[in-house]
Design an enzyme around this catalytic site. Structure first.
Site, short mmCIF file in Angstrom:
data_model
loop_
_atom_site.label_atom_id
_atom_site.label_comp_id
_atom_site.label_asym_id
_atom_site.label_seq_id
_atom_site.Cartn_x
_atom_site.Cartn_y
_atom_site.Cartn_z
N LYS A 492 0.84 -1.20 0.00
CA LYS A 492 0.00 0.00 0.00
C LYS A 492 0.87 1.24 0.00
O LYS A 492 2.09 1.18 0.22
CB LYS A 492 -0.93 -0.02 1.21
CG LYS A 492 -0.21 -0.03 2.56
CD LYS A 492 -1.20 -0.09 3.70
CE LYS A 492 -0.47 -0.06 5.05
NZ LYS A 492 -1.41 -0.07 6.18
N TYR A 718 15.05 31.56 3.05
CA TYR A 718 13.92 32.35 3.53
C TYR A 718 14.05 32.64 5.02
O TYR A 718 14.47 31.79 5.81
CB TYR A 718 12.61 31.60 3.31
CG TYR A 718 12.16 31.54 1.87
CD1 TYR A 718 11.82 32.70 1.16
CD2 TYR A 718 12.06 30.32 1.22
CE1 TYR A 718 11.41 32.64 -0.15
CE2 TYR A 718 11.64 30.23 -0.10
CZ TYR A 718 11.31 31.41 -0.79
OH TYR A 718 10.90 31.34 -2.09
#
EC number: 5.1.1.1
Length: 822
Positions: A492, A718
């Site tokens: 999965k 940033y």
């Protein structure tokens, strides 16, 4: 090879049970899945803790295989084939190889050591091939099984052999020595690989030296430790007449003394002293491992009496060795298997088997160059190649080279080109789409240009998936199971971020019993990719029930409401005995029938023929935490009581399963009929002791985009969260949080690995980039960067971020290209 079967009876000390002793075999196989098995195959049924090839004998007989070496004859196969019955089929494989080796009398180079065996073997093949017709181990076939398979590939035209031998515990080398029987021994670097199998480094060296019992010369790097082990080995075996041919950087008593080495323009200049002469040698590498491997090759060439000029001319052309087969996404929905640096007959057989195991498309294409060093005449060689292509059901062959082109009539649906440039000029007209393409060519044909043309164009960050490691981890957990216990493997969440379909293909090749997915669309994707294994959907939504039925998926049912919804659709479609899986809630309190709903569940299912309970399952909440040992036992007891009630009331005998990865290791008494393997397959365990035995599967890599030096006081990224305290060299790497790298790993919390050194992440991680401090290392734009893998590991990252490895793995974005290799 053409071996009279009756001659093998005394060799293998076998009991003959068959109907035709006048039989010759020309092929030995241990892989029931290989499409190369046929009427002239001798199939040796190996039986181990993880698998028993005897189970596949009826299937092989149906496919035309008639000759078997077995430990027992399956009940329904008696009288249907020729059987050589032995006590131990692995021993029989090794005895056969030793018998076959004795039919040939040319020189054999035997290689062993901790590191460098495969590299030295491939380089020696390159260096000696102008003068010899060489048979060598394909890839790194150096194990108790790989060595005999390598030796069995010898034919009458070979006049030099190069075989490597690897061991991981005591007493293994004796078997390999009897098979290889090398005349020339080469001991490569001794390191820490497989240390756990030996009591000491001395014991490991002594065991490896057993390969050289019949060698006339032993080539090695001189050291006090190795010299001591060698002296003991020679004395114990009364081999004082053996020639020792040594080299050293520090010991002037060595036969070849390295006076100096210096790096220059990505090369290393070595000056060595030999027989009173001083010589220069240029090697096109700078790393210490490649230099050591190159010197091992140098000593072999000196032993073969090559002159300094020839040695220099050949060794300056050495190249990086690709030891793996890679699976890459290609253009137009193609899959690419990249084996573009190798073209010999034995490795072609291996690559074709790999093509079958990873074939995701209905159509298979092979792009193949001229084949060198086969030992066969061209007529015989290309007849054999054409037969291999036919046996492997290849739809299209594209041959490149003068020789293969001259035998085009042997191939059906073939297109031939004289050169790689001719192929590239015609590329657009070949219409590659929806096919799996094996690209296999000798280095001189530069097939990497073909790979570049066919490969899907993505950015330079990739997640490398080691399929060998997945196989290793699967077998590690299989070995913990009782013999009849089935295994479901979870694929999965895109195979825990590693790639669902490719891993599912490998698991299907390994014949696991079930695959598990979370949602129906994951199962549908696997079915569309050709997966035939039973697939269980753990979290099916009622809206997906029609698709689940259409694609023959098997739903987990965890509520009366869900059961009634599925029964309604099943009745409308007139289904009978459709497999479903009943989930019980034993304490996880996530999904499942609780104890007070069991009677209603039984009443709903009683007398119902529309569906069949294929399995009953539950999920452990704390199998990884032994502080909650008693809670797990209470879950198991409740599961036993509720599942037994279901089985008794409904008169059924379904599969039962409750264990996940940690449960397999920590609660072996609760294996029931099946277990579910999840994160362990991908090389992650919560147990540090167990982690040592698992292999890393995924390595997330990128490159350095740019390097700059900033002065003290400048900031990076940033928010100016990193301020340089001194002049700092910064490297920018094109991977960020959009690729799945947590922003919490930035600002000097985490690091990346560049040239085996830690480079701290500085400043905030951006959407598509991150920056690292490389002030203390020699690096440049284009250098490789490891984001996670062996160092740092996903577990290390998870611990630092106070999360779990699952989250790290499954966060990697789909835009990151997955490259699968073996």
């Amino acid at each position: 090879m053409s071996i009279d079967l009756k001659n093998l009876i005394p060799v293998l000390q076998a009991e003959w049970i068959g109907f035709n002793t006048a039989t010759f075999v020309d092929h030995v196989s241990i892989d029931s899945r290989s499409l190369q098995n046929g009427s002239k195959t001798l199939f040796i049924a190996l039986s181990g803790v993880n698998n028993d090839a005897h189970l596949y004998i009826p299937e092989l007989i149906e496919k035309g295989v008639q000759n078997f070496v077995v430990q027992y004859i399956p009940e329904n196969s008696k009288g249907k084939a020729n059987f050589l019955v032995v006590k131990n089929s692995l021993n029989a494989l090794q005895q056969f190889a030793a018998y076959y080796r004795d039919l040939f009398h040319f020189p054999i180079i035997g290689l062993t050591g901790s590191n460098g065996k495969t590299i030295v073997k491939e380089w020696l093949n390159f260096l000696l091939s102008p003068d010899y017709n060489i048979i060598r181990s394909p890839k790194s076939y150096n194990s108790q099984v790989g060595v005999p398979l390598s030796v069995i590939a010898i034919n009458e035209k070979h006049n030099l052999g190069i075989f490597e031998a690897g061991i991981s515990m005591v007493n293994e080398m004796t078997h390999l020595e009897q098979i290889i029987k090398p005349n020339i021994g080469v001991l490569t670097n001794i390191g820490s690989a497989h240390d756990e199998g030996f009591q000491s480094l001395e014991q490991k060296i002594s065991e490896k030296l057993q390969l050289f019992k019949r060698a006339a010369v032993i080539i090695y790097q001189k050291s006090e430790l190795v010299d001591g082990c060698l002296a003991s080995f020679l004395k114990e075996n009364q081999l004082q007449d053996r020639v020792l041919f040594s080299w050293s950087f520090t010991d002037k008593t060595a036969d070849v003394f390295i006076l100096k080495k210096e790096s220059k323009n990505d090369k290393t200049i070595i000056q060595y002293q030999y027989q009173n002469g001083i010589f220069d040698l240029e090697i096109p590498f700078q790393d210490s491992a490649s230099i050591e491997n190159g010197i091992s090759c140098l000593l072999v060439l000196l032993y073969f009496k090559y002159d300094a000029a020839t040695i220099q001319n050949r060794m300056q052309l050495l190249y990086p060795v690709e030891m793996r087969l890679e699976v890459k996404n290609g253009i137009n929905n193609c899959s690419i298997i990249d084996d573009s640096y190798s073209s010999d007959f034995q490795s072609l057989k291996i690559a074709l088997d790999f093509l079958e195991s990873q074939n995701k498309n209905a159509s298979k294409t092979v792009i193949l160059s001229d084949i060198f060093q086969s030992g066969f005449s061209n007529e015989e060689l290309y007849s054999k190649v054409a037969q291999l292509i036919t046996d492997n059901k290849v739809n299209r062959v594209i041959g490149i080279g003068n020789t293969i082109s001259s035998f085009s009539d042997k191939f059906s649906n073939a297109v031939m080109f004289q050169t790689t440039a001719d192929f590239i000029a015609s590329f657009e007209s070949l219409n590659f789409a929806n096919e799996t393409i094996l690209i296999k060519g000798a280095r001189s044909f530069q097939f990497e240009e073909i790979v570049t043309l066919l490969e899907e164009k993505t950015h330079e960050t990739i997640l490398e998936i080691n399929l060998n490691s997945i196989s290793h981890n699967l077998n590690f957990f299989k070995a913990k199971l009782a013999s009849q216990v089935k295994m479901m493997v979870m694929v999965k969440a895109f195979g825990y971020g590693n790639g669902g379909l490719e891993i599912a293909k490998l698991l299907e090749y390994h014949k696991v019993d079930y695959l598990g997915v979370a949602f129906a669309d994951e199962g549908i994707s696997l079915r569309n990719g050709g997966i035939q294994l039973p697939i269980m959907v753990l979290n099916p939504e009622s809206t997906s029930f029609p698709s689940i039925i259409q694609y023959q998926l098997e739903p987990e049912i965890y509520s009366v409401k869900g059961l009634n919804a599925f029964l309604k659709i099943a009745r409308e479609k007139n289904l009978k005995d459709y497999p479903i899986h009943i989930k019980l809630d034993t304490g996880m309190h996530r999904l499942g029938f609780e104890e007070n709903t069991i009677d209603e569940l039984i009443a709903t299912l009683k007398g119902n023929s529309t569906v069949r309970i294929q399995s009953i399952l539950s999920h452990l909440a704390t199998s990884d935490d032994m502080n909650h040992y008693e809670f797990v036992l209470s879950q198991v007891r409740l599961f036993e009581r509720l599942s037994s009630k279901l089985m008794s009331e409904l008169d059924i005998n379904p599969i039962r399963h409750i264990l996940n990865t940690s449960g397999i290791s920590n609660f072996p008494d609760a294996q029931y009929n099946m277990v579910r393997l999840g994160i362990g397959l991908y090389g992650v365990s919560n147990d540090p002791l167990e982690q040592k035995y698992l292999e890393n599967v995924g390595t997330l890599k990128s490159i350095i985009s740019q390097v700059r030096t900033i002065p003290a006081g400048d900031s990076v990224g940033y928010g100016r969260r990193f301020m340089a305290q001194k002049e700092t060299k910064i490297a920018t790497i094109p991977i960020g949080y959009a690729d799945g790298i947590s922003r919490l790993w930035g600002n000097q919390v985490g690091y990346v690995n560049i040239k085996n050194q830690k480079a701290p992440i500085v400043g905030s991680i951006c959407m598509d980039m991150l920056m690292v401090d490389v002030s203390e290392m020699d690096c440049k734009e284009g250098d490789s960067v490891v984001i996670f893998g062996e160092n740092p590991t996903v577990t290390e990252i998870a611990d630092a971020l106070k999360t779990i490895p699952y989250e790290i793995l499954t966060s990697i974005s789909q835009r990151v290209k997955r490259v699968f290799f073996r």
